[in-house]
Design an enzyme around this catalytic site. Sequence first.
Site, PDB file in Angstrom:
ATOM      1  N   ARG A 109       0.853  -1.193   0.000  1.00 53.64           N
ATOM      2  CA  ARG A 109       0.000   0.000   0.000  1.00 53.64           C
ATOM      3  C   ARG A 109       0.886   1.239   0.000  1.00 53.64           C
ATOM      4  O   ARG A 109       1.840   1.346   0.761  1.00 53.64           O
ATOM      5  CB  ARG A 109      -0.889  -0.005   1.253  1.00 53.64           C
ATOM      6  N   ARG A 118      -5.549   1.786  -4.655  1.00 54.10           N
ATOM      7  CA  ARG A 118      -4.737   1.154  -3.609  1.00 54.10           C
ATOM      8  C   ARG A 118      -4.790  -0.363  -3.731  1.00 54.10           C
ATOM      9  O   ARG A 118      -5.808  -0.928  -4.120  1.00 54.10           O
ATOM     10  CB  ARG A 118      -5.182   1.592  -2.230  1.00 54.10           C
ATOM     11  N   ASP A 121      -6.740  -1.340   1.492  1.00 55.84           N
ATOM     12  CA  ASP A 121      -7.127  -0.308   2.453  1.00 55.84           C
ATOM     13  C   ASP A 121      -7.844  -1.004   3.594  1.00 55.84           C
ATOM     14  O   ASP A 121      -8.804  -1.743   3.365  1.00 55.84           O
ATOM     15  CB  ASP A 121      -8.057   0.707   1.775  1.00 55.84           C
ATOM     16  N   ASP A 123      -9.625  -0.048   7.179  1.00 61.86           N
ATOM     17  CA  ASP A 123     -10.095   1.022   8.061  1.00 61.86           C
ATOM     18  C   ASP A 123     -10.715   0.422   9.306  1.00 61.86           C
ATOM     19  O   ASP A 123     -11.633  -0.411   9.213  1.00 61.86           O
ATOM     20  CB  ASP A 123     -11.161   1.876   7.356  1.00 61.86           C
TER      21      ASP A 123
END
Length: 191
Positions: A109, A118, A121, A123
Amino acid sequence: MRQITAGERPLVKSLESLNTDSLNTDSLAWVGLGSNLNEPSRMLQGAREALSALSSLPLLVSPLYLTPPWGVRDQPDFLNQVVGLSPLPHLTPEGLLKALLEIELRFERTRELRWGPRTLDLDLLAWGQRELQSPSLCLPHPRLKERRFVLAPWCDLAPSLRLPHEPLPLSELLRCCSDDAEVTRLGDVPE
């Protein structure tokens, strides 16, 4: 049926498929996964395997969703999903965030363009009813209610979940979401 090898934790489809009598949903951390580069389905599979090493219980795994890019539009569509995990006892919210960032780095990344393409990812969306405001981490994620690509897969796992200080369950947050992007469920939970 898929065989589980030694040391591997099975994936679970939803909270309803678990024996929730012994599960404290307040202890679950919820992670949004996304990828639009380098074989996204392979990236997400690798991320799920890495996340399972951070969890003391089997992962809760949503189906995959195909979603348009958010923010920067001139890039490939994303594959997204949400995973629930029971973080290992030594992990703090900041420690889990650090582990997520390390996983992203393992998958090459880069952070050259905000909302850009990307490989991976991850989160940290929420962790039970915890609330946190720090320079590096806000829990719950401050923009999750604006993102259909997060809410749709999360609702597959825990539609009645309520976030801290939020009167509406996830299913209602999805129904009321102002993000009009079309998100497409791609089928059952990936192996």
